[in-house]
Motif scaffolding. Structure first.
Motif, PDB file in Angstrom:
ATOM      1  N   ARG A  98       0.824  -1.205   0.000  1.00 44.52           N
ATOM      2  CA  ARG A  98       0.000   0.000   0.000  1.00 44.52           C
ATOM      3  C   ARG A  98       0.863   1.262   0.000  1.00 44.52           C
ATOM      4  NH1 ARG A  98      -3.679  -3.620   2.528  1.00 44.52           N
ATOM      5  NH2 ARG A  98      -4.941  -4.366   0.771  1.00 44.52           N
ATOM      6  N   ILE A  99       1.986   1.222   0.707  1.00 42.09           N
ATOM      7  CA  ILE A  99       2.911   2.357   0.671  1.00 42.09           C
ATOM      8  C   ILE A  99       3.503   2.519  -0.729  1.00 42.09           C
ATOM      9  CG2 ILE A  99       5.126   3.218   1.530  1.00 42.09           C
ATOM     10  CD1 ILE A  99       4.449   1.824   4.204  1.00 42.09           C
ATOM     11  N   LEU A 100       3.840   1.393  -1.353  1.00 40.88           N
ATOM     12  CA  LEU A 100       4.468   1.442  -2.678  1.00 40.88           C
ATOM     13  C   LEU A 100       3.502   1.864  -3.786  1.00 40.88           C
ATOM     14  CD1 LEU A 100       6.811  -1.683  -2.530  1.00 40.88           C
ATOM     15  CD2 LEU A 100       7.440   0.736  -2.398  1.00 40.88           C
ATOM     16  N   ILE A 101       2.194   1.785  -3.529  1.00 44.45           N
ATOM     17  CA  ILE A 101       1.223   2.299  -4.513  1.00 44.45           C
ATOM     18  C   ILE A 101       1.547   3.753  -4.835  1.00 44.45           C
ATOM     19  CG2 ILE A 101      -1.185   2.944  -4.926  1.00 44.45           C
ATOM     20  CD1 ILE A 101      -2.004   0.617  -3.110  1.00 44.45           C
ATOM     21  N   GLY A 102       1.751   4.552  -3.779  1.00 43.67           N
ATOM     22  CA  GLY A 102       2.021   5.964  -3.977  1.00 43.67           C
ATOM     23  C   GLY A 102       3.337   6.210  -4.685  1.00 43.67           C
ATOM     24  N   VAL A 103       4.358   5.460  -4.331  1.00 43.70           N
ATOM     25  CA  VAL A 103       5.675   5.631  -4.951  1.00 43.70           C
ATOM     26  C   VAL A 103       5.620   5.291  -6.440  1.00 43.70           C
ATOM     27  CG1 VAL A 103       8.080   4.873  -4.917  1.00 43.70           C
ATOM     28  CG2 VAL A 103       6.827   5.146  -2.757  1.00 43.70           C
ATOM     29  N   VAL A 104       5.041   4.135  -6.774  1.00 43.46           N
ATOM     30  CA  VAL A 104       4.955   3.700  -8.168  1.00 43.46           C
ATOM     31  C   VAL A 104       4.075   4.647  -8.982  1.00 43.46           C
ATOM     32  CG1 VAL A 104       4.125   1.872  -9.705  1.00 43.46           C
ATOM     33  CG2 VAL A 104       5.425   1.284  -7.648  1.00 43.46           C
ATOM     34  N   SER A 105       2.956   5.064  -8.419  1.00 46.42           N
ATOM     35  CA  SER A 105       2.044   5.961  -9.148  1.00 46.42           C
ATOM     36  C   SER A 105       2.727   7.273  -9.492  1.00 46.42           C
ATOM     37  CB  SER A 105       0.797   6.234  -8.304  1.00 46.42           C
ATOM     38  OG  SER A 105       0.073   5.058  -8.055  1.00 46.42           O
ATOM     39  N   TYR A 106       3.423   7.855  -8.526  1.00 46.90           N
ATOM     40  CA  TYR A 106       4.067   9.141  -8.762  1.00 46.90           C
ATOM     41  C   TYR A 106       5.150   9.047  -9.831  1.00 46.90           C
ATOM     42  CZ  TYR A 106       6.986  13.241  -8.139  1.00 46.90           C
ATOM     43  OH  TYR A 106       7.711  14.374  -8.374  1.00 46.90           O
ATOM     44  N   TYR A 107       6.071   8.099  -9.682  1.00 44.71           N
ATOM     45  CA  TYR A 107       7.181   8.015 -10.630  1.00 44.71           C
ATOM     46  C   TYR A 107       6.721   7.535 -12.004  1.00 44.71           C
ATOM     47  CZ  TYR A 107      10.425   9.212  -6.957  1.00 44.71           C
ATOM     48  OH  TYR A 107      11.086   9.893  -5.965  1.00 44.71           O
ATOM     49  N   SER A 108       5.650   6.758 -12.061  1.00 45.37           N
ATOM     50  CA  SER A 108       5.070   6.386 -13.353  1.00 45.37           C
ATOM     51  C   SER A 108       4.533   7.623 -14.055  1.00 45.37           C
ATOM     52  CB  SER A 108       3.933   5.374 -13.159  1.00 45.37           C
ATOM     53  OG  SER A 108       4.395   4.185 -12.587  1.00 45.37           O
ATOM     54  N   TYR A 109       3.809   8.439 -13.293  1.00 44.94           N
ATOM     55  CA  TYR A 109       3.244   9.665 -13.856  1.00 44.94           C
ATOM     56  C   TYR A 109       4.334  10.606 -14.350  1.00 44.94           C
ATOM     57  CZ  TYR A 109       1.184  14.316 -13.964  1.00 44.94           C
ATOM     58  OH  TYR A 109       0.813  15.579 -14.351  1.00 44.94           O
ATOM     59  N   VAL A 110       5.344  10.826 -13.514  1.00 44.63           N
ATOM     60  CA  VAL A 110       6.433  11.733 -13.887  1.00 44.63           C
ATOM     61  C   VAL A 110       7.200  11.208 -15.105  1.00 44.63           C
ATOM     62  CG1 VAL A 110       8.660  12.667 -13.147  1.00 44.63           C
ATOM     63  CG2 VAL A 110       6.729  12.697 -11.580  1.00 44.63           C
ATOM     64  N   GLY A 111       7.547   9.922 -15.072  1.00 47.53           N
ATOM     65  CA  GLY A 111       8.333   9.340 -16.155  1.00 47.53           C
ATOM     66  C   GLY A 111       7.600   9.347 -17.482  1.00 47.53           C
ATOM     67  N   ILE A 112       6.335   8.966 -17.457  1.00 51.15           N
ATOM     68  CA  ILE A 112       5.572   8.910 -18.706  1.00 51.15           C
ATOM     69  C   ILE A 112       5.288  10.316 -19.217  1.00 51.15           C
ATOM     70  CG2 ILE A 112       3.379   8.193 -19.732  1.00 51.15           C
ATOM     71  CD1 ILE A 112       3.458   5.837 -17.719  1.00 51.15           C
ATOM     72  N   THR A 113       5.017  11.249 -18.319  1.00 50.37           N
ATOM     73  CA  THR A 113       4.791  12.640 -18.737  1.00 50.37           C
ATOM     74  C   THR A 113       6.015  13.191 -19.462  1.00 50.37           C
ATOM     75  OG1 THR A 113       3.252  13.076 -16.921  1.00 50.37           O
ATOM     76  CG2 THR A 113       4.280  14.977 -17.955  1.00 50.37           C
ATOM     77  N   LYS A 114       7.195  12.969 -18.897  1.00 52.93           N
ATOM     78  CA  LYS A 114       8.431  13.454 -19.530  1.00 52.93           C
ATOM     79  C   LYS A 114       8.672  12.766 -20.873  1.00 52.93           C
ATOM     80  CE  LYS A 114      10.909  14.775 -15.312  1.00 52.93           C
ATOM     81  NZ  LYS A 114      12.079  14.504 -14.442  1.00 52.93           N
ATOM     82  N   ALA A 115       8.416  11.454 -20.906  1.00 50.16           N
ATOM     83  CA  ALA A 115       8.652  10.707 -22.145  1.00 50.16           C
ATOM     84  C   ALA A 115       7.715  11.155 -23.253  1.00 50.16           C
ATOM     85  CB  ALA A 115       8.491   9.214 -21.879  1.00 50.16           C
ATOM     86  N   VAL A 116       6.451  11.370 -22.886  1.00 52.62           N
ATOM     87  CA  VAL A 116       5.460  11.782 -23.890  1.00 52.62           C
ATOM     88  C   VAL A 116       5.796  13.166 -24.434  1.00 52.62           C
ATOM     89  CG1 VAL A 116       3.047  12.442 -24.224  1.00 52.62           C
ATOM     90  CG2 VAL A 116       3.598  10.316 -23.047  1.00 52.62           C
ATOM     91  N   LYS A 117       6.230  14.063 -23.558  1.00 51.53           N
ATOM     92  CA  LYS A 117       6.571  15.415 -24.013  1.00 51.53           C
ATOM     93  C   LYS A 117       7.822  15.411 -24.890  1.00 51.53           C
ATOM     94  CE  LYS A 117       4.391  17.981 -20.259  1.00 51.53           C
ATOM     95  NZ  LYS A 117       4.598  18.882 -19.096  1.00 51.53           N
ATOM     96  N   LYS A 118       8.765  14.518 -24.590  1.00 47.06           N
ATOM     97  CA  LYS A 118      10.011  14.457 -25.356  1.00 47.06           C
ATOM     98  C   LYS A 118       9.794  13.819 -26.718  1.00 47.06           C
ATOM     99  CE  LYS A 118      14.806  12.873 -25.008  1.00 47.06           C
ATOM    100  NZ  LYS A 118      15.805  12.167 -24.164  1.00 47.06           N
ATOM    101  N   ASN A 119       9.070  12.714 -26.766  1.00 47.16           N
ATOM    102  CA  ASN A 119       8.790  12.022 -28.024  1.00 47.16           C
ATOM    103  C   ASN A 119       7.423  11.369 -27.919  1.00 47.16           C
ATOM    104  OD1 ASN A 119       8.764  10.457 -30.369  1.00 47.16           O
ATOM    105  ND2 ASN A 119      10.979  10.116 -30.279  1.00 47.16           N
ATOM    106  N   PRO A 120       6.362  12.142 -28.128  1.00 48.61           N
ATOM    107  CA  PRO A 120       5.009  11.663 -27.861  1.00 48.61           C
ATOM    108  C   PRO A 120       4.608  10.436 -28.654  1.00 48.61           C
ATOM    109  CG  PRO A 120       4.979  13.746 -29.066  1.00 48.61           C
ATOM    110  CD  PRO A 120       6.371  13.533 -28.605  1.00 48.61           C
ATOM    111  N   THR A 121       4.993  10.364 -29.909  1.00 46.28           N
ATOM    112  CA  THR A 121       4.546   9.247 -30.745  1.00 46.28           C
ATOM    113  C   THR A 121       5.156   7.926 -30.294  1.00 46.28           C
ATOM    114  OG1 THR A 121       4.275  10.714 -32.652  1.00 46.28           O
ATOM    115  CG2 THR A 121       4.391   8.347 -33.080  1.00 46.28           C
TER     116      THR A 121
END
Length: 250
Positions: A98-121
């Motif tokens: 349950r603690i790791l839910i928050g950790v994984v959710s946050y870093y997934s969001y940050v990582g995918i957001t950066k990746a999509v902005k850098k090379n969205p396709t």
């Protein structure tokens, strides 16, 4: 974006958000609204406040809300036990995922957001393909191969449509928030069930009247029947809530 890492101390807002979302999670548990009845264990939506808190306020806030979720699970396991509640008497099973839910959710969001902005396709296609394969392989346990792969293909088409529709709009966070919701949910499901198998496989099998040799397949089946509804509901709720919060902050 790095708000959860740049502050050494909690702000008043973070404390309020933590308390509010933890209270919502506990209310869902106490009221019964946070559970989807799928025996022999209950699917839950109590992790959704954890995911929302992690995305909007960072991994520490998400982790603390997850800790409250886990502590409530332990409390409920002791005060209103079922045949399988003993697994949540163990703080490792009840708290760590349950603690790791928050950790994984946050870093997934940050990582995918950066990746999509850098090379969205490219990044969008990779994420969509990954999620579609996960769905297909998960359903393969319960359904014929052709049906599971067909559903996986349908998921790929749907996610591709949503990505094309939203990635260039003000709602470009749809993909990253939705993926974070799915991965956060799967963190809870996969870790809890994996720990049950590792620590309690024989006792769990005895509790639900199956052989120890069949326990592994049963646990996988539980993961599919619980994890998929949890992930879908989590995404449906989390995406509009987080997008609304992010829009208000702009």
């Amino acid at each position: 974006m790095e708000r959860g890492l740049n502050k050494s101390k909690f702000s008043t807002r973070q404390m309020v958000v933590t308390a509010m979302l933890a209270a919502i999670s506990i209310f869902l548990g106490l009221s019964g609204l946070g559970f989807i009845k799928i025996p022999p264990v209950n699917a839950t939506i109590m992790h959704i406040p954890v995911i929302i808190g992690a995305i909007v306020e960072g991994p520490i806030v998400g982790g603390l809300i997850g800790l409250c979720f886990g502590l409530f699970s332990m409390y409920q396991a002791f005060t209103a036990p079922t045949v399988t509640s003993f697994v949540f008497w163990n703080p490792i099973v009840a708290l760590l995922p349950r603690i790791l839910i928050g950790v994984v959710s946050y870093y997934s969001y940050v990582g995918i957001t950066k990746a999509v902005k850098k090379n969205p396709t490219v990044s969008g296609t990779v994420v969509i393909a990954f999620l579609s394969v996960v769905v297909a392989l998960a359903l393969k346990v319960l359904l014929p191969i052709t049906v599971s792969y067909g559903i996986g293909a349908a998921v790929f088409v749907l996610l591709t449509f949503l990505f094309v529709k939203f990635r260039l709009s003000e709602k470009s966070d749809v993909l990253s928030v939705g993926t974070a919701a799915v991965l956060g949910t799967l963190t809870n499901t996969v870790l809890v069930l994996s720990l049950i198998y590792i620590v309690y496989v024989d006792r769990f099998a005895k509790a639900i009247n199956i052989s120890s040799s069949a326990a592994g397949k049963t646990i996988v089946a539980i993961g599919m029947t619980n994890g998929i509804p949890e992930a879908l509901v989590s995404t449906i709720i989390t995406v509009p809530v987080v997008l609304a919060i992010l829009k208000l902050r702009k």
